[in-house]
Design a protein around this motif. Sequence first.
Motif, mmCIF file in Angstrom:
data_model
loop_
_atom_site.group_PDB
_atom_site.id
_atom_site.type_symbol
_atom_site.label_atom_id
_atom_site.label_comp_id
_atom_site.label_asym_id
_atom_site.label_seq_id
_atom_site.Cartn_x
_atom_site.Cartn_y
_atom_site.Cartn_z
ATOM 1 N N MET A 1 0.841 -1.192 0.000
ATOM 2 C CA MET A 1 0.000 0.000 0.000
ATOM 3 C C MET A 1 0.876 1.241 0.000
ATOM 4 O O MET A 1 1.911 1.293 0.634
ATOM 5 N N SER A 2 0.425 2.253 -0.721
ATOM 6 C CA SER A 2 1.096 3.535 -0.758
ATOM 7 C C SER A 2 0.170 4.586 -0.168
ATOM 8 O O SER A 2 -1.062 4.456 -0.226
ATOM 9 N N GLU A 3 0.758 5.624 0.399
ATOM 10 C CA GLU A 3 -0.066 6.701 0.949
ATOM 11 C C GLU A 3 -0.860 7.421 -0.121
ATOM 12 O O GLU A 3 -1.795 8.170 0.176
ATOM 13 N N PHE A 4 -0.506 7.178 -1.416
ATOM 14 C CA PHE A 4 -1.181 7.880 -2.501
ATOM 15 C C PHE A 4 -2.200 7.006 -3.238
ATOM 16 O O PHE A 4 -2.758 7.433 -4.245
ATOM 17 N N ASP A 5 -2.452 5.782 -2.741
ATOM 18 C CA ASP A 5 -3.347 4.884 -3.465
ATOM 19 C C ASP A 5 -4.743 5.472 -3.654
ATOM 20 O O ASP A 5 -5.407 5.210 -4.659
ATOM 21 N N ASP A 6 -5.196 6.247 -2.687
ATOM 22 C CA ASP A 6 -6.546 6.818 -2.785
ATOM 23 C C ASP A 6 -6.676 7.817 -3.930
ATOM 24 O O ASP A 6 -7.802 8.153 -4.324
ATOM 25 N N TRP A 7 -5.541 8.314 -4.443
ATOM 26 C CA TRP A 7 -5.614 9.281 -5.545
ATOM 27 C C TRP A 7 -5.769 8.593 -6.907
ATOM 28 O O TRP A 7 -6.208 9.223 -7.857
ATOM 29 N N ILE A 8 -5.398 7.320 -7.005
ATOM 30 C CA ILE A 8 -5.486 6.625 -8.290
ATOM 31 C C ILE A 8 -6.951 6.471 -8.677
ATOM 32 O O ILE A 8 -7.788 6.039 -7.877
ATOM 33 N N GLY A 9 -7.275 6.851 -9.889
ATOM 34 C CA GLY A 9 -8.647 6.814 -10.383
ATOM 35 C C GLY A 9 -9.395 8.120 -10.227
ATOM 36 O O GLY A 9 -10.505 8.264 -10.776
ATOM 37 N N ARG A 10 -8.835 9.075 -9.513
ATOM 38 C CA ARG A 10 -9.508 10.377 -9.399
ATOM 39 C C ARG A 10 -9.590 11.050 -10.764
ATOM 40 O O ARG A 10 -8.668 10.955 -11.568
ATOM 41 N N SER A 11 -10.674 11.749 -10.992
ATOM 42 C CA SER A 11 -10.923 12.301 -12.325
ATOM 43 C C SER A 11 -11.541 13.691 -12.216
ATOM 44 O O SER A 11 -12.297 13.976 -11.275
ATOM 45 N N ILE A 12 -11.167 14.553 -13.155
ATOM 46 C CA ILE A 12 -11.785 15.873 -13.272
ATOM 47 C C ILE A 12 -12.059 16.153 -14.745
ATOM 48 O O ILE A 12 -11.448 15.553 -15.624
ATOM 49 N N THR A 13 -12.985 17.053 -15.017
ATOM 50 C CA THR A 13 -13.289 17.437 -16.394
ATOM 51 C C THR A 13 -13.193 18.952 -16.543
ATOM 52 O O THR A 13 -13.345 19.704 -15.577
ATOM 53 N N ALA A 14 -12.913 19.379 -17.772
ATOM 54 C CA ALA A 14 -12.858 20.804 -18.111
ATOM 55 C C ALA A 14 -13.261 20.941 -19.566
ATOM 56 O O ALA A 14 -13.183 19.985 -20.348
ATOM 57 N N SER A 15 -13.706 22.120 -19.946
ATOM 58 C CA SER A 15 -14.066 22.403 -21.329
ATOM 59 C C SER A 15 -13.383 23.679 -21.777
ATOM 60 O O SER A 15 -13.129 24.593 -20.980
ATOM 61 N N ASP A 16 -13.079 23.758 -23.075
ATOM 62 C CA ASP A 16 -12.475 24.959 -23.635
ATOM 63 C C ASP A 16 -12.791 25.003 -25.122
ATOM 64 O O ASP A 16 -13.081 23.975 -25.751
ATOM 65 N N THR A 17 -12.750 26.197 -25.676
ATOM 66 C CA THR A 17 -12.928 26.383 -27.109
ATOM 67 C C THR A 17 -11.565 26.616 -27.737
ATOM 68 O O THR A 17 -10.811 27.482 -27.285
ATOM 69 N N LEU A 18 -11.235 25.841 -28.753
ATOM 70 C CA LEU A 18 -9.909 25.904 -29.357
ATOM 71 C C LEU A 18 -9.749 27.229 -30.104
ATOM 72 O O LEU A 18 -10.471 27.513 -31.056
ATOM 73 N N ASP A 19 -8.762 27.999 -29.675
ATOM 74 C CA ASP A 19 -8.616 29.391 -30.081
ATOM 75 C C ASP A 19 -7.528 29.543 -31.138
ATOM 76 O O ASP A 19 -6.351 29.302 -30.842
ATOM 77 N N PRO A 20 -7.866 29.969 -32.368
ATOM 78 C CA PRO A 20 -6.815 30.152 -33.366
ATOM 79 C C PRO A 20 -5.805 31.222 -32.984
ATOM 80 O O PRO A 20 -4.648 31.152 -33.401
ATOM 81 N N ALA A 21 -6.195 32.208 -32.160
ATOM 82 C CA ALA A 21 -5.250 33.265 -31.784
ATOM 83 C C ALA A 21 -4.090 32.696 -30.977
ATOM 84 O O ALA A 21 -2.931 33.087 -31.179
ATOM 85 N N ARG A 22 -4.357 31.767 -30.076
ATOM 86 C CA ARG A 22 -3.277 31.162 -29.289
ATOM 87 C C ARG A 22 -2.365 30.334 -30.194
ATOM 88 O O ARG A 22 -1.128 30.382 -30.072
ATOM 89 N N CYS A 23 -2.977 29.566 -31.087
ATOM 90 C CA CYS A 23 -2.177 28.729 -31.993
ATOM 91 C C CYS A 23 -1.339 29.593 -32.929
ATOM 92 O O CYS A 23 -0.174 29.274 -33.209
ATOM 93 N N ASN A 24 -1.914 30.682 -33.431
ATOM 94 C CA ASN A 24 -1.156 31.583 -34.298
ATOM 95 C C ASN A 24 -0.020 32.248 -33.548
ATOM 96 O O ASN A 24 1.077 32.441 -34.101
#
Length: 275
Positions: A1-24
């Motif tokens: 067992m590791s002290e970090f086992d409880d973190w395995i499988g944790r998940s988060i979501t985010a959304s964004d719109t792909l911006d041509p200005a950043r890519c340019n």
Amino acid sequence: MSEFDDWIGRSITASDTLDPARCNALDIALGGAGDLRIGDPMPLLDHWLHFWDVKPPTELGSDGHPAKGGFLPPVRLPRRMWAGGRLSFVKPLMLGQEVKKTSTIASIAEKEGRSGKLVFVTIRHDFEAGEGVAVSEEQDLVYREPATERLAMPAPEDAPGAAWRQTIDPDPVLLFRYSALTMNGHRIHYDRPYAIEEEYYPGLVVHGPLQAKLLIRLAVTNLGDTITGFDFRGQQPAFDGLPLHVCGTAGDDGAELWTQQGEGKNMVASARTDR
């Protein structure tokens, strides 16, 4: 067992719109024309310019990274680096699309290395646009003990005799621009006194993801839009103040790629194609 086992499988979501200005902005910073528009395929790896996770000053560590804990495990080792990753490109992401990103902690491994204790955290990112996943990525983070000896600046070397080769100057302006476009606050990339006095580097550190971006640009230039996968792994840091050679050679099902500064390779990568 590791002290970090409880973190395995944790998940988060985010959304964004792909911006041509950043890519340019990144394309121009790397010497391109910057003529991308909404509806064009997004250049490979430019999803790293999106999904910013901006924290207030009270939630930052002394290194400029977001403080540990929350989604990522509270590893007590102070130095955090992006060590490598693996990507599969199922279909193009299109500029102007809204994309959903799901991030899941896939594994946490504690090891002993030559420099002391190491903790590796692998995060899986799935990017969905329209029907199904367009890009899948595994990102390897490594946490390390404090530096005790200053690294030496590599000695300048002639460019290697690679079939494909580009040489760039990773100057502080380029490193600052990439930090800003990726909202990467890690001070080793733009704060020279911190990089030298606190983390014992001989200069500003060239971002691993920036090197990966340079490598995949070289692959796209020579292979076209046939790339279906890309793996990369950092071997030793690269610094400002010396030319960085971006190299590659074709293989049976893609290409082998690397960056080089001095005698050793800084990052190695492979691009896979559908041919």
